[in-house]
Structures are given as C-alpha cells and as structure tokens.
Design an enzyme around this catalytic site. Structure first.
Site: not given
Length: 224
Positions: A14, A16
């Site tokens: 991922d 953020d």
C-alpha cells in the site's frame, strides 16, 4: 519472522500511511470539511474514512454529516484539498525506503493504492520512492478498489506471481480486507493505534529490525 514466509513470488505495498506520510495531508483536508459542517474530527471520524477511496470517503462523510446524496460533492472537495496539501510535499515513513529496496532485491514488487493515480504518483515522487517501482496500480484504474481484491489480484498478475505465494503490506482495515480476499499474506503497520487488525505480522513501524532482517532473507519462489 512471525508467520511471514521467507520465500515469496512478490511483495505488494500500500502507499498512503504505510510508505508515505500522506495521512497528515488527508487529515488536514478531512478536518476542514468536518469543521465546515460544525463537527470535530478525531480518531472516531478518521476510522470512518481511512483506507477508503476518495469516492467512498465522500459517501461516508456525507452520511456522518447528515447530508445523504452529497457524497460526490464532498469527495470532490476532499480531492481538491488533499491535492493542495500533498503539493506541499510528503515524507517517506521510517524504514519504508530500506524495506522496499531490500524486497526489490529479492522479488518483484509493486504498489496497490486506493488513491487515484494523480495522488499516488505525487506521493511516491514526493517521498523519493517513484524510481523503486516499475509497477503501481491506483484506485481509478480498476473497477472495484479496496476492500475488493482487484487491486491486489491485478498487481500479482502483472508481476507474474500467485497471490497465495505473495505478501502484502498494509496499514488499514480496508486494505487488509482487500489483501486477504486476494489470498496474500498480510503484514500490518497500523495508521491508527488501538485497532484490532487481521494480520500475519504486526508491527509499529516499517523500521523494525526484524522486518528488515526478514526482507534481507527473502528469496523468490513458491511460499513454503
């Protein structure tokens, strides 16, 4: 280390709140929108939106703020506010660069993000990680973003890896649900403290020594 395999076909990250400290940008934007509607913004409210797409966050905020049907309007405002905050720059999170490079030396890697392409590219560039990834996938490039498994399945397919022989790194329940649904092992560094999150490995930061040691021992191939 824990239950993460030392052999894998790919590692998918991922972005953020995991690799890049963009959550501060999102929080500033979200706080402003809540304040404009006369509501405070704290951990309870953050839990409603963290890890979601801009569109899903807009819908959740509209519902919470008592403005059903205004999800699209709020999402557009959220995107514009985050765009402005992110343009000021976002820092790489502790341990992220070292971990990414150690994994890349062993197996194919990619990013699978619930941000739109515009924000994903800005975040990776701002943190100095853009050159680390030849494959990245954004929420607006799939039909069903997280918590659906499509982003992770797409990433694994592009890397020529079987999801069940791959490892995901996540920070939110939304992303974890997507990785699990796709069949990956899941390593978790939560963005929100106190959350009870499904995981194969759980840590406070990507800079933990055991995690970097794991990455340096990582070898390509089918999970054992």
């Amino acid at each position: 280390m824990g239950t993460l395999p030392t052999r894998a076909e790919a590692v998918v990250f991922d972005c953020d709140g995991l690799l890049v400290d963009t959550e501060a940008c999102w929080t500033v934007a979200e706080t402003a929108i809540f304040a404009a509607h006369g509501h405070p913004f704290g951990p309870e409210q953050k839990a409603l939106v963290i890890g979601r797409t801009v569109e899903a966050a807009g819908e959740a905020m509209a519902e919470y703020l008592g403005r059903p049907g205004a999800g699209g309007e709020i999402a557009a405002e959220l995107l514009e506010r985050v765009r402005k905050e992110l343009a000021r720059g976002a820092a790489v999170l502790p341990g992220a660069a070292e971990l990414v490079r150690a994994c890349r030396a062993a197996v194919p890697i990619a990013v699978a993000s619930n941000s739109p392409r515009e924000l994903l590219d800005t975040a990776l560039w701002s943190a100095g990680l853009a050159d680390c990834f030849t494959h990245s996938f954004a929420a607006d490039e799939v039909r069903s973003p997280k918590p659906a498994p499509e982003l992770y399945l797409t990433a694994c397919e592009a890397l020529g890896a079987a999801p069940e022989h791959s490892v995901a790194f996540e920070d939110s329940a939304t992303g974890i649900a997507a990785a699990r649904a796709a069949g990956l092992y899941v390593a978790v560094v939560p963005s929100l403290s106190g959350a009870d999150l499904d995981h194969d490995w759980l840590g406070a930061t990507l800079a933990e020594r055991e995690l970097l040691d794991w990455a340096r021992q990582l070898r390509g191939g089918t999970v054992r």
